[in-house]
Design a protein around this motif. Sequence first.
Motif, PDB file in Angstrom:
ATOM      1  N   GLN A 183       0.827  -1.207   0.000  1.00 11.39           N
ATOM      2  CA  GLN A 183       0.000   0.000   0.000  1.00 11.39           C
ATOM      3  C   GLN A 183       0.862   1.257   0.000  1.00 11.39           C
ATOM      4  O   GLN A 183       0.500   2.266  -0.567  1.00 11.39           O
ATOM      5  N   ASN A 184       2.003   1.171   0.693  1.00 12.54           N
ATOM      6  CA  ASN A 184       2.791   2.370   0.874  1.00 12.54           C
ATOM      7  C   ASN A 184       3.911   2.526  -0.149  1.00 12.54           C
ATOM      8  O   ASN A 184       4.731   3.418  -0.031  1.00 12.54           O
ATOM      9  N   THR A 185       3.934   1.639  -1.124  1.00 10.27           N
ATOM     10  CA  THR A 185       4.940   1.759  -2.172  1.00 10.27           C
ATOM     11  C   THR A 185       4.560   2.925  -3.075  1.00 10.27           C
ATOM     12  O   THR A 185       3.387   3.112  -3.385  1.00 10.27           O
ATOM     13  N   VAL A 186       5.572   3.713  -3.481  1.00  8.71           N
ATOM     14  CA  VAL A 186       5.246   4.859  -4.319  1.00  8.71           C
ATOM     15  C   VAL A 186       4.890   4.427  -5.734  1.00  8.71           C
ATOM     16  O   VAL A 186       4.149   5.111  -6.428  1.00  8.71           O
ATOM     17  N   ASP A 187       5.407   3.273  -6.153  1.00  8.89           N
ATOM     18  CA  ASP A 187       5.052   2.782  -7.476  1.00  8.89           C
ATOM     19  C   ASP A 187       3.635   2.243  -7.461  1.00  8.89           C
ATOM     20  O   ASP A 187       3.172   1.732  -6.456  1.00  8.89           O
ATOM     21  N   ALA A 188       2.958   2.362  -8.598  1.00 15.15           N
ATOM     22  CA  ALA A 188       1.640   1.754  -8.719  1.00 15.15           C
ATOM     23  C   ALA A 188       1.855   0.303  -9.105  1.00 15.15           C
ATOM     24  O   ALA A 188       2.666  -0.001  -9.973  1.00 15.15           O
ATOM     25  N   ILE A 189       1.147  -0.607  -8.421  1.00 13.65           N
ATOM     26  CA  ILE A 189       1.309  -2.021  -8.729  1.00 13.65           C
ATOM     27  C   ILE A 189      -0.051  -2.607  -9.084  1.00 13.65           C
ATOM     28  O   ILE A 189      -1.038  -2.397  -8.379  1.00 13.65           O
ATOM     29  N   LEU A 190      -0.106  -3.287 -10.212  1.00 17.56           N
ATOM     30  CA  LEU A 190      -1.351  -3.911 -10.648  1.00 17.56           C
ATOM     31  C   LEU A 190      -1.066  -5.365 -10.980  1.00 17.56           C
ATOM     32  O   LEU A 190       0.066  -5.742 -11.258  1.00 17.56           O
ATOM     33  N   VAL A 191      -2.106  -6.167 -10.928  1.00 15.74           N
ATOM     34  CA  VAL A 191      -1.925  -7.539 -11.352  1.00 15.74           C
ATOM     35  C   VAL A 191      -2.930  -7.820 -12.471  1.00 15.74           C
ATOM     36  O   VAL A 191      -4.086  -7.416 -12.399  1.00 15.74           O
ATOM     37  N   ALA A 192      -2.421  -8.442 -13.528  1.00 19.21           N
ATOM     38  CA  ALA A 192      -3.284  -8.784 -14.646  1.00 19.21           C
ATOM     39  C   ALA A 192      -3.314 -10.291 -14.771  1.00 19.21           C
ATOM     40  O   ALA A 192      -2.290 -10.951 -14.582  1.00 19.21           O
ATOM     41  N   SER A 193      -4.482 -10.832 -15.013  1.00 18.98           N
ATOM     42  CA  SER A 193      -4.577 -12.279 -15.185  1.00 18.98           C
ATOM     43  C   SER A 193      -4.770 -12.585 -16.651  1.00 18.98           C
ATOM     44  O   SER A 193      -5.091 -11.701 -17.439  1.00 18.98           O
ATOM     45  N   ASP A 194      -4.568 -13.854 -16.998  1.00 19.18           N
ATOM     46  CA  ASP A 194      -4.642 -14.195 -18.416  1.00 19.18           C
ATOM     47  C   ASP A 194      -6.070 -14.118 -18.961  1.00 19.18           C
ATOM     48  O   ASP A 194      -6.304 -14.301 -20.144  1.00 19.18           O
ATOM     49  N   ASP A 195      -7.044 -13.860 -18.082  1.00 12.68           N
ATOM     50  CA  ASP A 195      -8.399 -13.658 -18.606  1.00 12.68           C
ATOM     51  C   ASP A 195      -8.633 -12.203 -18.982  1.00 12.68           C
ATOM     52  O   ASP A 195      -9.738 -11.810 -19.351  1.00 12.68           O
ATOM     53  N   GLY A 196      -7.598 -11.376 -18.864  1.00  7.75           N
ATOM     54  CA  GLY A 196      -7.724 -10.004 -19.319  1.00  7.75           C
ATOM     55  C   GLY A 196      -8.078  -9.024 -18.216  1.00  7.75           C
ATOM     56  O   GLY A 196      -8.130  -7.822 -18.447  1.00  7.75           O
ATOM     57  N   SER A 197      -8.326  -9.539 -17.005  1.00 16.91           N
ATOM     58  CA  SER A 197      -8.688  -8.619 -15.928  1.00 16.91           C
ATOM     59  C   SER A 197      -7.433  -7.933 -15.405  1.00 16.91           C
ATOM     60  O   SER A 197      -6.362  -8.525 -15.360  1.00 16.91           O
ATOM     61  N   ILE A 198      -7.598  -6.671 -15.040  1.00 22.03           N
ATOM     62  CA  ILE A 198      -6.479  -5.921 -14.481  1.00 22.03           C
ATOM     63  C   ILE A 198      -6.941  -5.312 -13.172  1.00 22.03           C
ATOM     64  O   ILE A 198      -7.941  -4.600 -13.134  1.00 22.03           O
ATOM     65  N   GLU A 199      -6.190  -5.639 -12.120  1.00 24.17           N
ATOM     66  CA  GLU A 199      -6.662  -5.238 -10.801  1.00 24.17           C
ATOM     67  C   GLU A 199      -5.586  -4.394 -10.124  1.00 24.17           C
ATOM     68  O   GLU A 199      -4.455  -4.845  -9.972  1.00 24.17           O
ATOM     69  N   SER A 272       2.973 -17.673 -11.780  1.00 24.94           N
ATOM     70  CA  SER A 272       1.835 -18.568 -11.946  1.00 24.94           C
ATOM     71  C   SER A 272       1.248 -18.857 -10.580  1.00 24.94           C
ATOM     72  O   SER A 272       1.976 -19.045  -9.616  1.00 24.94           O
ATOM     73  N   ALA A 273      -0.059 -18.835 -10.507  1.00 24.74           N
ATOM     74  CA  ALA A 273      -0.755 -19.231  -9.282  1.00 24.74           C
ATOM     75  C   ALA A 273      -2.101 -19.772  -9.690  1.00 24.74           C
ATOM     76  O   ALA A 273      -2.697 -19.297 -10.662  1.00 24.74           O
ATOM     77  N   ASP A 274      -2.580 -20.748  -8.952  1.00 24.41           N
ATOM     78  CA  ASP A 274      -3.862 -21.391  -9.237  1.00 24.41           C
ATOM     79  C   ASP A 274      -3.919 -21.845 -10.701  1.00 24.41           C
ATOM     80  O   ASP A 274      -4.932 -21.700 -11.375  1.00 24.41           O
ATOM     81  N   GLN A 275      -2.813 -22.350 -11.190  1.00 26.64           N
ATOM     82  CA  GLN A 275      -2.718 -22.838 -12.569  1.00 26.64           C
ATOM     83  C   GLN A 275      -3.072 -21.770 -13.601  1.00 26.64           C
ATOM     84  O   GLN A 275      -3.585 -22.052 -14.670  1.00 26.64           O
ATOM     85  N   ARG A 276      -2.847 -20.531 -13.201  1.00 30.46           N
ATOM     86  CA  ARG A 276      -3.081 -19.454 -14.169  1.00 30.46           C
ATOM     87  C   ARG A 276      -1.868 -18.549 -14.189  1.00 30.46           C
ATOM     88  O   ARG A 276      -1.083 -18.513 -13.252  1.00 30.46           O
ATOM     89  N   TYR A 277      -1.779 -17.853 -15.277  1.00 32.81           N
ATOM     90  CA  TYR A 277      -0.663 -16.964 -15.489  1.00 32.81           C
ATOM     91  C   TYR A 277      -1.061 -15.576 -15.050  1.00 32.81           C
ATOM     92  O   TYR A 277      -2.147 -15.111 -15.382  1.00 32.81           O
ATOM     93  N   HIS A 278      -0.218 -14.913 -14.297  1.00 36.23           N
ATOM     94  CA  HIS A 278      -0.538 -13.551 -13.870  1.00 36.23           C
ATOM     95  C   HIS A 278       0.642 -12.646 -14.184  1.00 36.23           C
ATOM     96  O   HIS A 278       1.784 -13.079 -14.148  1.00 36.23           O
ATOM     97  N   TYR A 279       0.328 -11.408 -14.471  1.00 34.03           N
ATOM     98  CA  TYR A 279       1.384 -10.429 -14.701  1.00 34.03           C
ATOM     99  C   TYR A 279       1.340  -9.394 -13.598  1.00 34.03           C
ATOM    100  O   TYR A 279       0.261  -8.966 -13.170  1.00 34.03           O
ATOM    101  N   ILE A 280       2.514  -9.038 -13.134  1.00 34.55           N
ATOM    102  CA  ILE A 280       2.585  -7.926 -12.192  1.00 34.55           C
ATOM    103  C   ILE A 280       3.079  -6.724 -12.974  1.00 34.55           C
ATOM    104  O   ILE A 280       4.125  -6.786 -13.637  1.00 34.55           O
ATOM    105  N   ILE A 281       2.318  -5.667 -12.927  1.00 35.34           N
ATOM    106  CA  ILE A 281       2.693  -4.478 -13.676  1.00 35.34           C
ATOM    107  C   ILE A 281       3.051  -3.384 -12.684  1.00 35.34           C
ATOM    108  O   ILE A 281       2.260  -3.057 -11.796  1.00 35.34           O
ATOM    109  N   THR A 282       4.261  -2.889 -12.817  1.00 35.96           N
ATOM    110  CA  THR A 282       4.689  -1.816 -11.932  1.00 35.96           C
ATOM    111  C   THR A 282       4.803  -0.546 -12.755  1.00 35.96           C
ATOM    112  O   THR A 282       5.461  -0.534 -13.791  1.00 35.96           O
ATOM    113  N   LEU A 283       4.121   0.492 -12.285  1.00 39.53           N
ATOM    114  CA  LEU A 283       4.174   1.774 -12.995  1.00 39.53           C
ATOM    115  C   LEU A 283       4.915   2.762 -12.106  1.00 39.53           C
ATOM    116  O   LEU A 283       4.516   2.985 -10.967  1.00 39.53           O
TER     117      LEU A 283
END
Lengths: 539, 207, 124
Positions: A183-199, A272-283
């Motif tokens: 929460q306190n990191t100055v960078d924005a961190i998002l996670v994207a899953s292979d279903d196209g969702s970006i959180e 990879s988690a839960d047999q799915r591919y996830h991307y961590i995006i740092t802005l």
Amino acid sequence: MTKLQSEKKSPSPSFDLNRDSDAADLFAALLDTADTGLIALAPDGTICHWNQWMQSRSGKDADQVMGKALQDVFPDTKLGRVSLAIEDCLKFGMPAVISPSLNQGALPLRPLPQFAASFDRMEQSIRVHPIKTKRNGTLCSLIIRDVTLAVQRDRLLRQQAAELADLVTQTKRSEGRTRAILQNTVDAILVASDDGSIEPLNARAQELCGPTGDPELRNIIRFLLPDSEHTPLTPPPPNRLLTDLGTGVIEVLASTLSGRNVPLEVAISHFSADQRYHYIITLRDISQRKRHEKEIQRTMQELERSNAELEQFAYAASHDLQEPLRMVSSYTQLLARRYEGQLDDTADEFIHYAVDGTQRMQRMIDDLLTLSRVGRHGKPFNPVPLDSLFDAIVTNFKRAGSAPEGNIIREGILPTVMGDASQLLLLFQNLVSNGLKYSDPTDGQVRIFASETPDSYRIFVADNGIGIDPQYHETIFEVFKRLHGYGDYAGTGIGLAICKKIVDRHGGSIDVTSEPGEGSTFCVELPKELPIVAAGESM
Amino acid sequence: MIELTELEHDTISELINIGVGRAASSLSEMVEQPVELTVPAISFVERFSDSELANAPTEVVSAVSQSFHGPFTGEAMLVFPEVRSLELVRSLLKVDVPLDTLTDLEQEALMEVGNIILNACLGSISNVLGEPINCSMPTFRKRETRALLDDDETEGSEGTNPVLMILHVQFMLRQNDIDGYVLFVMDLESIQMLRELVRRFLANSLE
Amino acid sequence: MPNTKSVLLVDDSKFARLLVKAFISSNFADWQIDEAEDANKALEMVEAKTYDYMLVDFNMPGMDGLELGEKLRGRFPEAVIALLTANIQQEIQNKAERLGLDFIPKPPTEDKIRDYIASREATR
């Protein structure tokens, strides 16, 4: 019993339960086979049965204990609960449960050998039963089970449960900490899953992708992710991508609804988690860096321009000065040749000074031209074997006759470096010449040797001359710095400046270690990998 | 309906209190810490559903029960909501286990606690009234409250609706108070016999 | 019995009071026996009258027997005060002893009550 008797009329049994002695034998024997302790107490509380199990576990034989109260058999044990239960049983006919947890080792019985290490006494589960008899009133029986194993397992269970609970608490705590860090990191961190969702994972990401953020940003991220084939892609507006894709560095421009343009550096990693591919995006917000980059770029341009102007000036000045100087020089030399000895002594002396002055000026202008050319007329860099380079230098000195035989000594093998061969020749020739110049003309020596660091080569030129006071170690590389009067040592004061400029152009460094009277050692350090600036300039 | 005079009610309360007091001192000595046990209320109900316990029919309870026979017959039960029974056993044993069910050994310990209390109550009544009562070994059961009395083995209650004497008991331990219940499940005949014995005793004692 | 003594019974159980009263009067015929069902009532009563014997139940709603015993002992150092309880925990016994209270385990029986009073009478 009569019924039983009638059914078993013949043949007459060898063992007859109706005979009291037989029955007693059988029951006593049966009780001795039991895998539990059995004690029977008469109405007065004295022991009237004590089975084999009790004998072996208590170490007391039946005939030792018969007719005694339990308390007298175990005089050193506080039988509290057991005594009360027996009393209640005999007096009121009350049965009792005596549990191992509430009464540890109620009776002083030995544990089995395998438990002896962790248990002083056997753990017991005891039942106290009233036994109503017709003839003798209420008796009391104690049935004792060995539950040491169960107690041991229970302890283990508790211990494991406690450890598990600790682990859970720890995990929760560290989870909390991780969340706080995120929460306190100055960078924005998002996670994207292979279903196209970006959180968005933290506050900064929420800010950028939230309602007041950039509505285009998710789309840009999706575009940047590899093989997001599930969702149709619309390429983002070209002005939003600040770098060419494929260079490894991705910079995009976020344009928030609050009206701010924020340049962002994007880093993408995956897991990879839960047999799915996830991307961590740092802005990362690189506004500051972008500003600095621009600043540096402007300063650089400014510097380059003024350098070029200066070189242009030096070149023009020295070039244009050469012409009239050559004329003065020619005519003063002519004067000297023709009229030496024909005028008076003073005239000869004046002519000599004039000739000498013009020659010095000539050399200075030559050197100045050389200096300005180092930057302007550099050749492309090539591998230069320094051994052959020094061969050439030695030959040059021999041809000029300016150095005695054998006073230029090479120690070991010299490396091959990347550079401009003619400039490197000039560099080392200057250094060798310098070393000889400030040494005793008869036994002056210059030694050349090299060493290597992981990133660079160091070439040393060491003389045994007069040395240099440390206070001048910095300034000797500046133009026109002379440490000595003109009469003592020849030179224009530009030689080391040229050396410095050549080394600079090769992305290296030059320095000197010296003490007066101890000789001087010049060290030229040249990088193995050419810096981009130097290589680019040389193109 | 069970009709008891104030004095009869009071007598039964006092007998129970005497029993419970004895139980508390036994327990206290065993666990080497002060244990106080009080009986704030005794009530009689004709249907289990009328009891306070039945207000939470799906709550899981731990019960220790002993059947008794004598001039009056039935089943005595010590009942705790399962969570309370955990608290009770663990504070008596002075351990803190992060498990939400009783281990076997803890279950046996609870059985012993029940045994001590029920024996003391029954013993006190039996002793003062001068009538011997036979008790069975305690058994343990864990059920939803609504099924507490199902298929119980109480003799003499078959075919007739049991009447319940319900004691609200309160353990006061060092750290916390734990509330539970003692149930006496008897048929009408037995409870009338109990009343009769109390009357006789009062008459004898007070002339 | 040589002279008449006065007794105060403090117990929330009417049954217990009746029982103890019956035991005392059948052995000490002329004694005056008063009853209180709780500690407050008892304290009220000792304002008006002084008692030779005070038998106090331990478990009572409100003020318990030990507290009451302490107050009574403070006011009547000479009186015989006994704590009647089924709870024979060492801690309670010790407290009673420190306060100078006697200890009679419940249930009260005729023998227990008679013997206790007889022994106290003998030492007076």
